[in-house]
Design a protein around this motif. Structure first.
Motif, PDB file in Angstrom:
ATOM      1  N   LEU A 182     -56.191  38.940  54.074  1.00 54.17           N
ATOM      2  CA  LEU A 182     -55.710  39.160  55.138  1.00 54.17           C
ATOM      3  C   LEU A 182     -55.526  40.726  55.688  1.00 54.17           C
ATOM      4  N   SER A 183     -55.856  41.507  54.348  1.00 56.96           N
ATOM      5  CA  SER A 183     -55.747  43.032  54.663  1.00 56.96           C
ATOM      6  C   SER A 183     -56.556  43.442  55.943  1.00 56.96           C
ATOM      7  N   HIS A 184     -57.624  43.132  56.182  1.00 52.58           N
ATOM      8  CA  HIS A 184     -58.239  43.542  57.074  1.00 52.58           C
ATOM      9  C   HIS A 184     -58.178  43.004  58.377  1.00 52.58           C
ATOM     10  N   ARG A 185     -57.325  42.132  58.566  1.00 51.16           N
ATOM     11  CA  ARG A 185     -56.956  41.327  59.738  1.00 51.16           C
ATOM     12  C   ARG A 185     -55.678  41.752  60.801  1.00 51.16           C
ATOM     13  N   LEU A 186     -55.056  43.002  60.181  1.00 48.12           N
ATOM     14  CA  LEU A 186     -53.915  43.477  60.594  1.00 48.12           C
ATOM     15  C   LEU A 186     -54.188  44.409  61.951  1.00 48.12           C
ATOM     16  N   ARG A 187     -53.245  44.231  62.907  1.00 47.22           N
ATOM     17  CA  ARG A 187     -53.401  45.108  64.007  1.00 47.22           C
ATOM     18  C   ARG A 187     -52.919  46.578  63.320  1.00 47.22           C
ATOM     19  N   ARG A 188     -53.455  47.852  64.133  1.00 45.34           N
ATOM     20  CA  ARG A 188     -52.803  48.792  63.660  1.00 45.34           C
ATOM     21  C   ARG A 188     -51.392  49.111  64.097  1.00 45.34           C
ATOM     22  N   ASP A 189     -50.643  49.909  63.115  1.00 46.28           N
ATOM     23  CA  ASP A 189     -49.351  49.913  63.585  1.00 46.28           C
ATOM     24  C   ASP A 189     -49.204  51.382  63.484  1.00 46.28           C
ATOM     25  N   PRO A 190     -49.075  52.379  64.437  1.00 43.95           N
ATOM     26  CA  PRO A 190     -48.898  53.577  64.358  1.00 43.95           C
ATOM     27  C   PRO A 190     -47.680  54.168  64.022  1.00 43.95           C
ATOM     28  N   LEU A 191     -46.490  53.257  63.861  1.00 42.80           N
ATOM     29  CA  LEU A 191     -45.260  53.731  63.207  1.00 42.80           C
ATOM     30  C   LEU A 191     -45.239  53.593  61.847  1.00 42.80           C
ATOM     31  N   ASP A 192     -46.425  52.776  61.295  1.00 41.99           N
ATOM     32  CA  ASP A 192     -46.190  52.345  59.878  1.00 41.99           C
ATOM     33  C   ASP A 192     -47.416  52.995  59.234  1.00 41.99           C
ATOM     34  N   GLU A 193     -47.125  54.116  58.422  1.00 42.29           N
ATOM     35  CA  GLU A 193     -47.784  54.787  57.580  1.00 42.29           C
ATOM     36  C   GLU A 193     -48.416  54.245  56.403  1.00 42.29           C
ATOM     37  N   SER A 194     -47.880  52.902  56.024  1.00 42.37           N
ATOM     38  CA  SER A 194     -48.319  52.547  54.602  1.00 42.37           C
ATOM     39  C   SER A 194     -49.542  51.795  55.051  1.00 42.37           C
ATOM     40  N   GLY A 195     -50.522  51.478  53.919  1.00 43.28           N
ATOM     41  CA  GLY A 195     -51.901  50.910  54.236  1.00 43.28           C
ATOM     42  C   GLY A 195     -51.660  49.576  54.424  1.00 43.28           C
ATOM     43  N   SER A 196     -52.818  48.817  55.087  1.00 46.56           N
ATOM     44  CA  SER A 196     -52.848  47.459  55.149  1.00 46.56           C
ATOM     45  C   SER A 196     -52.345  46.555  53.875  1.00 46.56           C
ATOM     46  N   GLY A 197     -52.893  46.895  52.820  1.00 45.61           N
ATOM     47  CA  GLY A 197     -52.600  46.227  51.676  1.00 45.61           C
ATOM     48  C   GLY A 197     -51.220  46.166  51.128  1.00 45.61           C
ATOM     49  N   ALA A 198     -50.713  47.467  51.507  1.00 46.16           N
ATOM     50  CA  ALA A 198     -49.105  47.602  51.170  1.00 46.16           C
ATOM     51  C   ALA A 198     -48.416  46.587  51.988  1.00 46.16           C
ATOM     52  N   ARG A 199     -48.767  46.568  53.442  1.00 44.91           N
ATOM     53  CA  ARG A 199     -47.998  45.590  54.495  1.00 44.91           C
ATOM     54  C   ARG A 199     -48.236  44.306  54.030  1.00 44.91           C
ATOM     55  N   VAL A 200     -49.375  44.010  53.686  1.00 45.36           N
ATOM     56  CA  VAL A 200     -49.376  42.597  53.041  1.00 45.36           C
ATOM     57  C   VAL A 200     -48.688  42.310  52.010  1.00 45.36           C
ATOM     58  N   ALA A 201     -48.477  43.283  51.173  1.00 48.60           N
ATOM     59  CA  ALA A 201     -47.717  42.945  49.740  1.00 48.60           C
ATOM     60  C   ALA A 201     -46.414  42.785  50.143  1.00 48.60           C
ATOM     61  N   ARG A 202     -46.105  43.575  51.190  1.00 52.29           N
ATOM     62  CA  ARG A 202     -44.655  43.494  51.606  1.00 52.29           C
ATOM     63  C   ARG A 202     -44.210  42.404  52.203  1.00 52.29           C
ATOM     64  N   VAL A 203     -45.238  41.759  53.080  1.00 52.83           N
ATOM     65  CA  VAL A 203     -44.862  40.590  53.979  1.00 52.83           C
ATOM     66  C   VAL A 203     -44.708  39.376  52.892  1.00 52.83           C
ATOM     67  N   VAL A 204     -45.829  39.251  51.812  1.00 53.35           N
ATOM     68  CA  VAL A 204     -45.774  38.321  50.937  1.00 53.35           C
ATOM     69  C   VAL A 204     -44.710  38.272  50.264  1.00 53.35           C
ATOM     70  N   GLU A 205     -43.925  39.309  49.698  1.00 56.68           N
ATOM     71  CA  GLU A 205     -42.692  39.175  48.966  1.00 56.68           C
ATOM     72  C   GLU A 205     -41.573  38.642  49.847  1.00 56.68           C
ATOM     73  N   GLU A 206     -41.660  38.863  51.460  1.00 53.47           N
ATOM     74  CA  GLU A 206     -40.624  38.590  52.194  1.00 53.47           C
ATOM     75  C   GLU A 206     -40.887  37.007  52.418  1.00 53.47           C
ATOM     76  N   VAL A 207     -41.898  36.587  52.495  1.00 55.23           N
ATOM     77  CA  VAL A 207     -42.132  35.224  53.033  1.00 55.23           C
ATOM     78  C   VAL A 207     -42.189  34.248  51.762  1.00 55.23           C
ATOM     79  N   LEU A 208     -42.823  34.686  50.568  1.00 52.58           N
ATOM     80  CA  LEU A 208     -42.796  33.802  49.573  1.00 52.58           C
ATOM     81  C   LEU A 208     -41.863  34.098  48.400  1.00 52.58           C
ATOM     82  N   ALA A 209     -40.850  34.639  48.621  1.00 46.41           N
ATOM     83  CA  ALA A 209     -39.800  35.136  47.962  1.00 46.41           C
ATOM     84  C   ALA A 209     -39.278  33.712  47.152  1.00 46.41           C
TER      85      ALA A 209
END
Length: 334
Positions: A307-334
């Motif tokens: 999923l990391s390479h399928r994300l839309r660019r978010d100019p307000l989020d300075e974290s990389g795509s890998g960090a965004r995926v990791a964050r969402v994985v923790e939220e959804v699969l907690a």
């Protein structure tokens, strides 16, 4: 022929190695895109995995590596019926390559000398049932990349020109690598690769020392080095072959499908390719680990790859795509 560096002897780069293994188990994943620094073992990993896999059985002299005489294309001439074994092919696609060289074209020399219209196979024919490796894929001309991705998805190469209509199987694992500092791939092309990995040079001193130590041992006493790591490669090979056999029996319950969909919706991934790839990768990982059902633990491991390479660019989020995926994985699969 110089042997490839053993796959199991590659130090670190666990995500890259896992992505390669998953494509060996499930070629339908759609290939791997590896972005990162030069000299981080990208091409080494591709050749090492292909060398680790068992040889393929082909009809001797067949230009598309057909497995049986019945599968040899009608246009192939001078092909016998003997079955031989050959290593899993790894074909390099160079920058600046022409479309004719990729797809194949009319053999001009024979056309001029004898007046015959004979098809000269291209790189796609050579890569059938193997790997097609593109270094600096982000610098490849867009029309060639479009062609490759279309063929990789359909599994067929169709050539219609100079009065010829040629069709042949072209099923291969597409592996692209590049340095993001030299240019980016278009988003629609990124989405067509099944898995993506970002690699970097190791910063740990001990890890760097081990890389140098193993490479030096490989070059100094190759026979002893190959003998030492051959047993480890054999273990990986056996697990891959067992996973291939078990793959279709791995179940994906409704909860796993819901998790896939929720991850993609939360991340804002366009289309449904993300869910399908995530599910296939998780099923391949489950088979590799000897499990008969896709669990959340499998989804956690493969979500960054799928999923990391399928994300839309978010100019307000300075974290990389890998960090965004990791964050969402923790939220959804907690």
């Amino acid at each position: 022929m110089t042997p490839a560096f053993p796959f199991s002897a590659i130090v670190g780069q666990e995500q890259m190695k896992l992505a390669m293994i998953l494509t060996a188990i499930e070629p339908g994943l759609g290939g791997v895109l590896v972005f990162g620094d030069r000299g981080t073992g990208k091409s080494t990993a591709v050749r090492a995995l292909a060398a680790l896999l068992p040889p393929i059985r082909v009809v001797e002299g067949c230009p598309v590596n057909a497995e049986t005489p019945e599968a040899v294309p009608e246009w192939a001439v001078g092909v016998g019926e003997a079955i031989v074994e050959r290593p899993t092919p790894v074909v390099d696609l160079p920058l600046g390559v022409t479309e004719d060289r990729v797809t194949g074209a009319l053999d001009i020399e024979r056309a001029l000398t004898s007046g015959e219209k004979v098809f000269q196979p291209g790189l796609l024919a050579q890569a059938n049932r193997g790997y097609l490796y593109i270094d600096e894929v982000n610098l490849l001309e867009d029309h060639v990349v479009d062609l490759l991705l279309d063929v990789a998805q359909s599994g067929q190469n169709v050539v219609e020109r100079e009065g010829m209509s040629i069709r042949h199987p072209a099923r291969f694992v597409l592996v692209g690598s590049g340095n993001p500092e030299e240019g980016e791939l278009r988003p629609q092309l990124l989405d067509r690769f099944g898995l993506s990995v970002e690699v970097a040079s190791p910063s740990d001193i001990d890890e760097r020392i081990e890389v140098v130590r193993r490479r030096d041992a490989f070059e100094t006493d190759r026979e002893a080095f190959m003998a030492h790591w051959g047993a480890e490669d054999a273990k990986v090979r056996d697990r891959i072959l067992a996973a291939r056999d078990a793959l279709r029996g791995v179940a994906a319950e409704d909860d796993a499908l819901r998790d896939c969909a929720q991850l993609c919706v939360t991340l804002g991934a366009d289309g449904l390719r993300g869910e399908l790839t995530l599910l296939r990768a998780a099923r391949a990982l489950a088979a590799y680990e000897g499990d008969d059902t896709v669990e959340r633990s499998h989804l956690r491991q493969v979500a960054p790859l799928a999923l990391s390479h399928r994300l839309r660019r978010d100019p307000l989020d300075e974290s990389g795509s890998g960090a965004r995926v990791a964050r969402v994985v923790e939220e959804v699969l907690a």
